[in-house]
Write a protein that holds these residues in place. Structure first.
Motif, PDB file in Angstrom:
ATOM      1  N   CYS A 169      -8.404   5.475  -6.842  1.00  0.00           N
ATOM      2  CA  CYS A 169      -8.100   4.042  -6.978  1.00  0.00           C
ATOM      3  C   CYS A 169      -9.205   3.193  -6.364  1.00  0.00           C
ATOM      4  O   CYS A 169     -10.069   3.691  -5.647  1.00  0.00           O
ATOM      5  CB  CYS A 169      -6.753   3.710  -6.335  1.00  0.00           C
ATOM      6  N   GLN A 177      -2.068   3.771  -9.794  1.00  0.00           N
ATOM      7  CA  GLN A 177      -3.291   4.517  -9.479  1.00  0.00           C
ATOM      8  C   GLN A 177      -2.989   5.763  -8.651  1.00  0.00           C
ATOM      9  O   GLN A 177      -1.879   5.944  -8.170  1.00  0.00           O
ATOM     10  CB  GLN A 177      -4.239   3.616  -8.678  1.00  0.00           C
ATOM     11  N   ARG A 178      -4.037   6.559  -8.457  1.00  0.00           N
ATOM     12  CA  ARG A 178      -3.965   7.687  -7.525  1.00  0.00           C
ATOM     13  C   ARG A 178      -4.945   7.417  -6.395  1.00  0.00           C
ATOM     14  O   ARG A 178      -6.046   6.912  -6.630  1.00  0.00           O
ATOM     15  CB  ARG A 178      -4.307   9.003  -8.227  1.00  0.00           C
ATOM     16  N   VAL A 179      -4.534   7.776  -5.175  1.00  0.00           N
ATOM     17  CA  VAL A 179      -5.331   7.381  -4.011  1.00  0.00           C
ATOM     18  C   VAL A 179      -6.744   7.965  -4.061  1.00  0.00           C
ATOM     19  O   VAL A 179      -7.699   7.372  -3.563  1.00  0.00           O
ATOM     20  CB  VAL A 179      -4.581   7.725  -2.697  1.00  0.00           C
ATOM     21  N   CYS A 238       2.248   4.371  -6.357  1.00  0.00           N
ATOM     22  CA  CYS A 238       1.347   3.203  -6.379  1.00  0.00           C
ATOM     23  C   CYS A 238       1.853   2.137  -7.355  1.00  0.00           C
ATOM     24  O   CYS A 238       2.041   2.404  -8.549  1.00  0.00           O
ATOM     25  CB  CYS A 238      -0.063   3.632  -6.770  1.00  0.00           C
ATOM     26  N   CYS A 297      -4.339  -2.442  -3.968  1.00  0.00           N
ATOM     27  CA  CYS A 297      -3.311  -3.037  -3.106  1.00  0.00           C
ATOM     28  C   CYS A 297      -3.943  -4.040  -2.134  1.00  0.00           C
ATOM     29  O   CYS A 297      -3.327  -5.050  -1.779  1.00  0.00           O
ATOM     30  CB  CYS A 297      -2.538  -1.959  -2.348  1.00  0.00           C
ATOM     31  N   TYR A 337      -8.061  -0.240   3.600  1.00  0.00           N
ATOM     32  CA  TYR A 337      -7.123  -1.329   3.323  1.00  0.00           C
ATOM     33  C   TYR A 337      -7.315  -2.532   4.251  1.00  0.00           C
ATOM     34  O   TYR A 337      -7.554  -3.654   3.805  1.00  0.00           O
ATOM     35  CB  TYR A 337      -5.685  -0.794   3.419  1.00  0.00           C
ATOM     36  N   CYS A 397       0.889  -1.177   0.000  1.00  0.00           N
ATOM     37  CA  CYS A 397       0.000   0.000   0.000  1.00  0.00           C
ATOM     38  C   CYS A 397       0.924   1.224   0.000  1.00  0.00           C
ATOM     39  O   CYS A 397       1.252   1.780   1.031  1.00  0.00           O
ATOM     40  CB  CYS A 397      -0.891  -0.008   1.237  1.00  0.00           C
ATOM     41  N   TYR A 398       1.375   1.591  -1.188  1.00  0.00           N
ATOM     42  CA  TYR A 398       2.440   2.588  -1.332  1.00  0.00           C
ATOM     43  C   TYR A 398       1.860   3.723  -2.165  1.00  0.00           C
ATOM     44  O   TYR A 398       2.146   3.859  -3.352  1.00  0.00           O
ATOM     45  CB  TYR A 398       3.608   1.899  -2.039  1.00  0.00           C
ATOM     46  N   CYS A 399       1.038   4.531  -1.507  1.00  0.00           N
ATOM     47  CA  CYS A 399       0.214   5.490  -2.260  1.00  0.00           C
ATOM     48  C   CYS A 399       1.044   6.533  -3.014  1.00  0.00           C
ATOM     49  O   CYS A 399       0.626   6.996  -4.076  1.00  0.00           O
ATOM     50  CB  CYS A 399      -0.777   6.173  -1.322  1.00  0.00           C
ATOM     51  N   ARG A 449      -8.468   0.650  -4.399  1.00  0.00           N
ATOM     52  CA  ARG A 449      -7.746  -0.055  -3.322  1.00  0.00           C
ATOM     53  C   ARG A 449      -7.225  -1.405  -3.838  1.00  0.00           C
ATOM     54  O   ARG A 449      -7.347  -2.431  -3.178  1.00  0.00           O
ATOM     55  CB  ARG A 449      -8.622  -0.238  -2.082  1.00  0.00           C
TER      56      ARG A 449
END
Ligand SMILES: Cc1ncc(COP(=O)(O)O)c(C=O)c1O
Length: 419
Positions: free
Chosen positions: A176, A171-173, A167, A180, A217, A162-164, A178
């Motif tokens: 996205c 994606q963009r938080v 990503c 991850c 998450y 979960c490396y926003c 989710r």
């Protein structure tokens, strides 16, 4: 060969950087050359309670005077009290504690318990993770420390993080889905339905860059585990005991794992102790079946006494709440440093756990090391992966935190340049 008659960990011996510690108090430690260092790293994320705590030292002395050693099956007050306190901190449903000597062994035993309970051989963990240096825990570990001893335990599958800020799913938080988290359910299916024993996750991957997950998450991963009958293990070795502003990191997200592994802050380094805190639904499996796990120094009395007193200090001094209150200050200072630096920098934090990810060449990171030493600032700096991680003792005052972070900012500007 160096003159030291022992090995230094995680380094080529000739490149090791010895630290001649002689003592400390609160957020500060002292070295043999008379240096007084501000500890922004809690000496490898362990001294949550602070240095030189007399209450804990006296508790260890009292325990040594009464019962200094014990058998694994011994029952004594400190062991009982520690287990009861840990179950209370973990919350409703947690029923048993298995004691260990540290974090790696906690994960090692969680691995075994997951296998014994589910009868399954596979486990899922993430790439940007650290779970300990013993073979099983290192097989779970995804970071650079695993590769030198591979192949490790068969059946460990690593998934993306979960490396926003970068990503792995592109994606963009804000928009996205989710991926991850949902990817973990997909991977379980691809590995063969109902074949995964457990998913091991740090609530916030710590040493690998403080990758704070989006709020959905953990609930999504919990649902994926439930759908597959897989266990969810929260590795709270680094994030436990107030580091993120709650007793445990997972408590930010309204989920209940099946096991919680702890060490470090459990006795704040005053005793060598870890534990697996086990939910009732798992613990009951062993009512009639043998728990094939054990250690000679299981629940060592001196370590139990250190841990009980540490937990009392947290409570009496409301240290978890302090970490939550100081979190915004740490975040403000991280953002201010990121805004000043000439290079791309990401700031991330939760409670008193923070990171700066700074894009800079190796030479600049070496320069940062020199600048920090000159200012007597101690923290975890990983130039190869481009991160500086902040995890001060929870007793740090706001003034000390601000002074320390501003001194770090000056060091960073000297090393990386200002905008
Ligand atoms: C998340 C996590 N798990 C496990 C460990 C291993 O703990 P120990 O060094 O006590 O074996 C660490 C140590 O840094 C850790 O950060």
């Amino acid at each position: 060969m160096s003159d030291y008659p022992f090995f230094f960990t995680w380094s080529a011996q000739n490149a090791a950087k010895p630290l001649e510690l002689v003592g400390g108090e609160g957020a500060w430690f002292t070295t043999a050359d008379g240096g007084r260092w501000l500890d922004l790293g809690a000496l490898s994320y362990q001294v949550n309670v602070g240095h030189g705590n007399r209450r804990i030292v006296e508790a260890i002395k009292r325990q040594a005077d009464t019962l200094c050693l014990a058998a694994p099956n011994a029952v004594f007050p400190a062991k009982l009290e520690l287990a009861r306190r840990l179950l209370a901190l973990a919350g409703p449903g947690f029923a048993k504690v298995f004691f260990t000597l540290g974090g790696a062994e906690a994960n090692e035993n969680a691995l075994k318990i997951a296998r014994l309970v589910t009868g399954r051989l596979k486990n899922i963990a993430r790439y940007r993770s650290y779970h300990g240096a013993s073979m099983g825990a290192l097989s779970l570990t995804g970071d650079w420390r695993r590769a030198p001893v591979e192949p490790g335990l068969p059946g460990v599958i690593h998934v993306q993080d979960c490396y926003c800020d970068r990503c792995p799913f592109g994606q963009r938080v804000e928009t996205c889905r989710r991926e991850c988290a949902t990817n973990i359910g997909d991977v379980m299916q691809l590995e063969g339905p109902r074949s995964v024993a457990a998913v091991f996750l740090e609530p916030v991957p710590g040493a690998n860059g403080v990758l704070v997950p989006p709020p959905e998450y953990w609930p999504l991963v919990r649902a994926a585990c439930d759908a597959e009958g897989a266990l969810l293990v929260a590795d709270e070795v680094l994030t436990g005991f107030g580091r993120t502003g709650r007793a445990f990191g997972f408590q930010h997200w309204n989920v209940v794992p099946d096991m919680i592994t702890v060490a470090k802050g459990l006795a704040s380094g005053y005793g060598t102790i870890g534990a697996v805190i086990v939910h009732e639904r798992i613990a009951q499996h062993f009512d009639e079946r043998v728990l094939a796990c054990g250690l000679t120094y299981y629940a060592h009395p001196l370590a139990c006494a250190a841990a009980v007193e540490t937990l009392k200090v947290y409570e009496d001094e409301r240290m978890f709440e302090r970490a939550a209150q100081l979190g915004p200050t740490l975040r403000r200072e991280l953002d201010a440093i990121a805004a000043r630096l000439a290079t791309t920098t990401f700031a991330r934090s939760l409670g008193l756990l923070g990171a700066l990810e700074i894009e800079a060449p190796a030479a600049a990171w070496t320069a940062l090391g020199r600048e920090l030493s000159a200012r007597r600032l101690s923290l975890h700096v990983d130039g190869k992966r481009g991160t500086a991680i902040f995890s001060p003792p929870l007793c740090i005052t706001e003034d000390e935190l601000v002074t320390g972070m501003r001194a770090f900012g000056e060091a960073a500007v000297a090393a990386f340049g200002a905008k």
